[in-house]
Design an enzyme around this catalytic site. Structure first.
Site, short mmCIF file in Angstrom:
data_model
loop_
_atom_site.label_atom_id
_atom_site.label_comp_id
_atom_site.label_asym_id
_atom_site.label_seq_id
_atom_site.Cartn_x
_atom_site.Cartn_y
_atom_site.Cartn_z
N SER A 1 35.87 27.81 28.47
CA SER A 1 37.52 27.92 28.49
C SER A 1 37.76 29.35 27.76
CB SER A 1 38.40 26.94 28.57
OG SER A 1 40.09 27.73 28.95
N TRP A 2 38.48 28.37 26.59
CA TRP A 2 38.88 29.70 25.38
C TRP A 2 37.37 29.03 24.02
CZ3 TRP A 2 40.16 33.31 21.99
CH2 TRP A 2 39.77 32.80 20.72
N ASP B 1 38.55 27.33 40.57
CA ASP B 1 39.48 27.02 39.02
C ASP B 1 40.78 28.34 38.76
OD1 ASP B 1 40.18 27.30 35.81
OD2 ASP B 1 37.88 27.96 35.09
N GLY C 1 41.26 25.64 24.22
CA GLY C 1 42.71 25.92 23.57
C GLY C 1 42.65 27.34 24.68
N HIS D 1 39.33 24.37 37.52
CA HIS D 1 38.76 23.77 35.25
C HIS D 1 38.15 22.04 34.68
CE1 HIS D 1 39.16 26.97 32.12
NE2 HIS D 1 39.62 25.75 31.96
#
Length: 325
Positions: free
Chosen positions: A112-113, A268, A45, A296
């Protein structure tokens, strides 16, 4: 390894709500083997919330997986809330959850985050981290964040033009600021404008991620959840996730010397591969494995196979030294 390559979906052994102060209540799932290798899985996120998919990388007979919906995200309450919701709060929450469950150390897995938060957690509480598995790591730098919203490389110019058309012409140079202000504002129209913006952001993210084929646009409660997700995400990104003073990259040499593996797809376009190279270069004991395709998407076959192989190897040896497809 299962042929899928993911492990079958299993229900959590125990789910509970944990109050963490200032009105925030986290949703936590305790999954897998009660006596298994402890791991925490951190969703992306910011604001996306957890997904059962993220638990399916783990062998449920060998791992005990703790899955947490971060503040304002997923099933945590209040969803979409940005007050008392910063990276420092999430780091404190991880410590609260770990202590509540009586876990001394855990393998930290994030995408990711979630990979960014994993690094921040290892710097904040190094004694709690047994290893780091970082998928599609995101580095919250001003140029990276701007590139996502402004598309200076012209990766999807038609899609960006449709996305930017929702902002007044004088605000299109700062789409993130425009979105953050709009999603935080009082919804005088019943939220219709915020739903329109969230849907446009969703379409732009899909275009940038290289999504092909038709997909049903979220509507109803799913679209309301998307508004809340992007409200939290824009809140974090507008402040570089509070990890720029000093920059996160400049702090990575202080990470604990635990097994550390980065997995990143070469194609990505959400989290550029350069980020993985930059992170790996600053962690002398880390290893970077490139996945050829998948963008991604954590469920892309090549990435899913790499994640499962890495975790199977860790379950056998407590290291990430084994072969990864």
């Amino acid at each position: 390894m299962p042929a899928s390559p993911l492990y079958p979906a299993t229900a959590p052994r125990h789910s509970f709500a944990l109050e963490v102060g200032h009105g925030h209540v986290l949703q936590v799932d305790d999954c897998g083997a009660a006596d298994g290798i402890c791991a925490v899985v951190l969703h992306g996120g910011p604001g996306s919330g957890g997904s059962p998919l993220l638990r399916r990388f783990f062998d449920p007979e060998r791992f005990r997986v703790v899955a947490i919906d971060q503040r304002g995200a997923g099933r945590s309450r209040p969803r979409g809330a940005t007050a008392h919701n910063r990276t420092a709060d999430l780091l404190d929450d991880l410590q609260r959850v770990r202590e509540h469950l009586g876990i001394a150390r855990w393998l930290v897995v994030g995408g990711s985050w979630g990979a960014t938060l994993a690094l921040a957690h290892a710097l904040h509480t190094p004694q709690a981290v047994a290893g780091l598995l970082l998928r599609a790591v995101f580095v919250p730098r001003a140029d990276t964040i701007a590139a996502f919203f402004q598309d200076p490389a012209g990766r999807a110019p038609d899609a960006w033009a449709r996305f930017a058309a929702l902002a007044p012409a004088h605000e299109r140079h700062d789409m993130l600021g425009f979105l953050a202000r709009s999603l935080q504002a009082d919804a005088a129209d019943g939220g219709a404008r915020q739903r329109q913006l969230a849907l446009a952001w969703w379409h732009w993210e899909r275009a940038l991620g290289g999504a092909t084929g038709a997909a049903d646009s979220p509507d109803g409660s799913a679209l309301d959840a998307l508004v809340d997700r992007y409200r939290v995400q824009s809140h974090y990104l507008r402040h570089a996730c509070w990890l720029d003073r000093p920059p996160l990259l400049d702090r990575l040499a202080a990470l604990p010397r635990v097994p550390t593996l980065l997995l990143h797809a070469r194609d990505d376009r959400i989290c550029p591969p350069q980020a993985a190279q930059d992170v790996q270069a600053r962690i002398a004991h880390s290893r970077l494995h490139w996945v050829a395709t998948g963008g991604h998407d954590p469920a892309a076959p090549a990435m899913a196979a790499a994640m499962v192989a890495a975790l199977d190897g860790y379950a056998r040896t407590a290291r990430f030294d084994g072969a990864i497809p």
